[in-house]
Structures are given as C-alpha cells and as structure tokens.
Design a protein around this motif. Structure first.
Motif: not given
Length: 120
Positions: A75, A69, A104, A89
């Motif tokens: 993040h 992240a 991600m 996410w």
C-alpha cells in the motif's frame, strides 16, 4: 528474458530485510519515467504526481490504485486533490525501497494509461 515490471506481482518482504542501495534504486528508476526518488523522514520513497480530469478522475484513479494495493498487499501513501493524485511507494517493513515498490509504480503507470485510453 526479464518480465516487465508492470506485469509482475509483489513478493512478501521480511521484517528487518535490507532496503535497496541508492545506486541500484537509481538504476531501476530509469525504467520508470516521471517517477523520482524522494527522502521523507530519512526513508527513500518513489514519488509521482498524476494529472487527471477533475475530482472524479482523481478519485477514480485513487480507487483503482487502492484496489491494486489490496490485491498485492502493498500500500502507498496517496495525496488526492482536485485533478491530481500523488503516490508515494516504499516498503514499511524495511524502511526503504524494495523491488515491490518499483513493481507497484509501474503498475500504477499502467492503470493511468488504461484510464486515459478508456476515457475515464
């Protein structure tokens, strides 16, 4: 040819940009087995629970996700518990889902696979 999500990098997202429409997000979700779209405080998020061996396994995975992240400057929210980590996410700047969230999520799955194969 499209690059797999787990090999892509996040791109900067602009404040005030538009969140991904529900039908597009649902279609992209098909590339992420085990993930689901949840709605929290009016914001769509990608969520998944990962099962890991004990507290040490959960913390090791959480730390690897945290390093990724930071590298990608994107993040998640994380809930770390004994034997599991739940990731959420979404893109704060736009208040919803963006391609970065799917990238991600896929990269989180790749980390979990690496740890399983490595016996972590």
């Amino acid at each position: 040819m499209n690059q797999p999500l787990d090999q892509m990098n996040c791109e900067p997202c602009q404040l005030g940009g538009k969140a991904m429409a529900g039908d597009e997000a649902a279609q992209r979700l098909g590339d992420l087995p085990g993930w689901r779209i949840t709605r929290d405080h009016g914001v769509d998020t990608l969520a998944r629970e990962f099962r890991l061996p004990g507290w040490g396994g959960a913390m090791a995975f959480a730390n690897r996700v945290a390093a990724l992240a930071d590298e990608q400057d994107h993040h998640p929210a994380m809930l770390v518990e004994w034997g599991r980590v739940t990731l959420y996410w979404w893109t704060h700047k736009i208040g919803g889902l963006h391609q970065n969230d799917f990238i991600m999520a896929a990269r989180s799955d790749a980390l979990a696979r690496e740890m399983t194969l490595a016996g972590d």
